[in-house]
Design a protein around this motif. Sequence first.
Motif: not given
Ligand SMILES: [Zn+2]
Length: 242
Positions: A7-12, A49-54
């Motif tokens: 779970k990415c902290t940047m995009c949640g 890289n996060c697949a959701q937000c990069g």
């Molecule tokens: Zn992300």
Amino acid sequence: MESILYKCTMCGKKTSYSSLEKDLGKILKENGFPYELSDFETLSYKSYNCAQCGAADRDRLYKLYIDKYENIGTDTKILDFAPSRQLEEYLRAKSKNYRSADLLIDGVDDKVDITNMHNYKDKTFDFFVCSHILEHVDDDSKAMSELYRILKPGGKGILMTPIIDRDGVQDEDLTVADISERIRRFAQDDHVRLYEKAVFLDRVKKAGFQIHEYGFWNLGPISFIRNGIRFKSRLYVVSRES
Ligand SMILES: [Zn+2]
């Protein structure tokens, strides 16, 4: 690399992270770089890289630190060099006094040479982010002393560069023009140095800063796992005594 853990902290968002192993790993090998991707201190090369937000691994690391340890308010004066889009959006939402800066890229608030920031007065900023700049500039010690100069007493900054924690790694040469040779020695075609940890720490201290190291032990092992950040990763926060 996919996992329900991520779970990415940047995009949640629940996500997966892309790997650098095939592309960057191949380039480094082909050009004879003598170290492995795993030798870099802060490089989550298998979950970059996060697949959701990069967001890159280091941006996720910086946000983990800022959320836990920094009290950034609307008046906090922030300077962000060569900003990543994701961290810039995050910091701009927190502070009205955010400035992005770069010498070469367009679309930043200020065009600035980090080794000569004459447009900023002494003791201007509360917080800076200087990530992956020092390995590009001719005079890194001058850049660090400029960062110290523009920071307010009591101010702090994230100061990061590619580092390998091994004796004898330090290598720098401004005269290398050949792209392949730069990759072989410095890991990228526009780098002029590769840091050994001890040398980096020494130069930071010589500029006047105190330096504090963060890792999984204070930022949280579960946060590291969720964000795909390797346990080997270190975050350097420098500060100017108040
Ligand atoms: Zn992300």
